[in-house]
Design an enzyme around this catalytic site. Structure first.
Site, PDB file in Angstrom:
ATOM      1  N   SER A 150      41.996  28.407  40.917  1.00 39.99           N
ATOM      2  CA  SER A 150      41.088  27.258  40.860  1.00 39.99           C
ATOM      3  C   SER A 150      41.813  26.009  40.380  1.00 39.99           C
ATOM      4  O   SER A 150      42.806  26.084  39.659  1.00 39.99           O
ATOM      5  CB  SER A 150      39.920  27.561  39.918  1.00 39.99           C
TER       6      SER A 150
HETATM    7  N1  SAH Z   1      39.763  32.970  38.273  1.00 39.72           N
HETATM    8  C1  SAH Z   1      40.782  32.616  39.249  1.00 39.72           C
HETATM    9  C2  SAH Z   1      40.183  32.252  40.580  1.00 39.72           C
HETATM   10  C3  SAH Z   1      40.250  33.393  41.519  1.00 39.72           C
HETATM   11  S1  SAH Z   1      39.548  33.082  43.108  1.00 39.72           S
HETATM   12  C4  SAH Z   1      41.665  31.536  38.657  1.00 39.72           C
HETATM   13  O1  SAH Z   1      42.125  31.698  37.572  1.00 39.72           O
HETATM   14  O2  SAH Z   1      41.949  30.542  39.297  1.00 39.72           O
HETATM   15  C5  SAH Z   1      38.097  34.090  43.018  1.00 39.72           C
HETATM   16  C6  SAH Z   1      38.310  35.563  42.945  1.00 39.72           C
HETATM   17  O3  SAH Z   1      37.036  36.184  42.969  1.00 39.72           O
HETATM   18  C7  SAH Z   1      39.094  36.166  44.088  1.00 39.72           C
HETATM   19  O4  SAH Z   1      40.245  36.799  43.592  1.00 39.72           O
HETATM   20  C8  SAH Z   1      38.134  37.186  44.695  1.00 39.72           C
HETATM   21  O5  SAH Z   1      38.754  38.369  45.142  1.00 39.72           O
HETATM   22  C9  SAH Z   1      37.214  37.458  43.519  1.00 39.72           C
HETATM   23  N2  SAH Z   1      35.909  38.041  43.857  1.00 39.72           N
HETATM   24  C10 SAH Z   1      35.065  37.733  44.881  1.00 39.72           C
HETATM   25  N3  SAH Z   1      33.981  38.536  44.826  1.00 39.72           N
HETATM   26  C11 SAH Z   1      34.133  39.368  43.752  1.00 39.72           C
HETATM   27  C12 SAH Z   1      33.376  40.415  43.178  1.00 39.72           C
HETATM   28  N4  SAH Z   1      32.201  40.821  43.688  1.00 39.72           N
HETATM   29  N5  SAH Z   1      33.850  41.032  42.082  1.00 39.72           N
HETATM   30  C13 SAH Z   1      35.026  40.680  41.531  1.00 39.72           C
HETATM   31  N6  SAH Z   1      35.813  39.703  42.034  1.00 39.72           N
HETATM   32  C14 SAH Z   1      35.372  39.045  43.135  1.00 39.72           C
END
Ligand code: SAH
Length: 311
Positions: A150
């Site tokens: 993000s």
């Molecule tokens: N928190 C991260 C952003 C990751 S992007 C950062 O530090 O920048 C969002 C993430 O959510 C992705 O890795 C995706 O695989 C995960 N995601 C989507 N649906 C999900 C679910 N139901 N359970 C767990 N993770 C999920």
């Protein structure tokens, strides 16, 4: 910030939320995975090379430069001034990160605890080496499997919103209390959360990313942070209830499990799809001491989709 709801939110909404309860997205976008730009070239400027063939036996004509295997000290010193340190890396990263924090502050993030946490976590350690030069720009970057880290401004903004949950202790060094993060990704936001929380549980549904985050976070020795491989749509019952729930992926509805696992005086911040426009908005849900749920929608955002099941 713009919102079509009153900033105080609507009291006693029905949950799970229907799509038409979420107001249309406002103008500002927080996270835009489409903004990912290819890795920039990071490195030193080439030193000028003054070279042409010459011979010990033949004196070159005056207009031809001499072959000089070693450069005079005076020129080496001049070249040194032309060298650019790669940004976001090594010794320079603290300075670049401080400038990122200054930009966050100028962009409206005010809580000094959040700014300090953003200053402390090395974002370049959570992305591939080829992208490290862009780690302190306000942009999302690819982390593999179609997912993104993000934008720093989204991370700071959402965490600041969590710090402002009802009855939060204004001076506490751990204003977030017990946190559930859905979507660990590469682990960056989890590392920032861990600096402001008593305990963080972070769930990821993609095994390779769960492993990658584990690798990134090992060096931090954050003993209050636990990574879970699983479907975050179910929340994480064993450690519930949570004072804060934060989702890094957006779906059409808020899973009921998240609301069930939100503690009294707890706050949930999540992107949610807008039924009308097809975009996403940031949704805040507070659970009052009475147990009543209150929600409000904030600015337009763009997060990766929330998906069910594990891979
Ligand atoms: N928190 C991260 C952003 C990751 S992007 C950062 O530090 O920048 C969002 C993430 O959510 C992705 O890795 C995706 O695989 C995960 N995601 C989507 N649906 C999900 C679910 N139901 N359970 C767990 N993770 C999920």
């Amino acid at each position: 910030m713009s919102s079509q709801d009153s900033p105080k939110g609507r009291r006693g909404g029905q949950f799970p939320l229907r799509l038409d309860q979420v107001s249309a997205p406002a103008a500002r976008r927080l996270v835009d995975p489409d903004q990912v730009v290819p890795p920039g070239v990071v490195g030193r400027k080439a030193a000028p090379v003054g070279a042409a063939a010459s011979s010990r036996l033949v004196t070159p004509p005056a207009h031809q430069p001499m072959l000089r295997p070693q450069r005079p000290v005076s020129e080496a010193a001049r070249d040194q001034r032309l060298v650019h340190s790669p940004s976001g890396l090594g010794l320079d990263s603290a300075g670049v990160r401080r400038r990122m924090v200054e930009r966050l502050q100028q962009g409206g993030v005010q809580d000094p605890r959040v700014l300090m946490a953003m200053d402390a976590v090395e974002r370049h350690a959570f992305v591939d080496t080829a992208l490290a030069g862009q780690a302190y720009e306000d942009t999302s970057l690819p982390i593999g499997l179609g997912q993104t880290i993000s934008k720093p401004s989204s991370v700071a903004r959402m965490i600041e919103l969590l710090c402002q949950r009802p009855n939060a202790a204004a001076e506490s060094p751990t204003p977030l209390g017990r946190v559930l993060e859905i979507g660990t990704g590469c682990g960056y936001q989890a590392a920032v959360l861990a600096r402001l929380a008593k305990q963080v549980i972070s769930i990821e549904r993609l095994k390779p990313l769960h492993e990658k985050a584990r690798h990134h976070l090992r060096a931090l020795h954050a003993h209050n942070l636990r990574l879970v491989y699983g479907d975050g749509m179910l929340g994480h019952g064993p450690n519930a209830p949570y004072d804060c729930i934060i989702a890094a992926a957006g779906g059409q509805n808020l899973p009921q499990s998240w609301l069930d696992q939100l503690a009294p005086c707890g706050r949930l911040v999540a992107p949610i799809e807008d039924a009308r426009g097809g975009g996403q908005s940031l949704l805040i849900v507070d659970r009052l001491v009475s147990g009543e749920l209150v929600h409000s929608t904030q600015e337009a955002v763009h997060f990766v989709p929330l998906k069910s099941g594990v891979v």
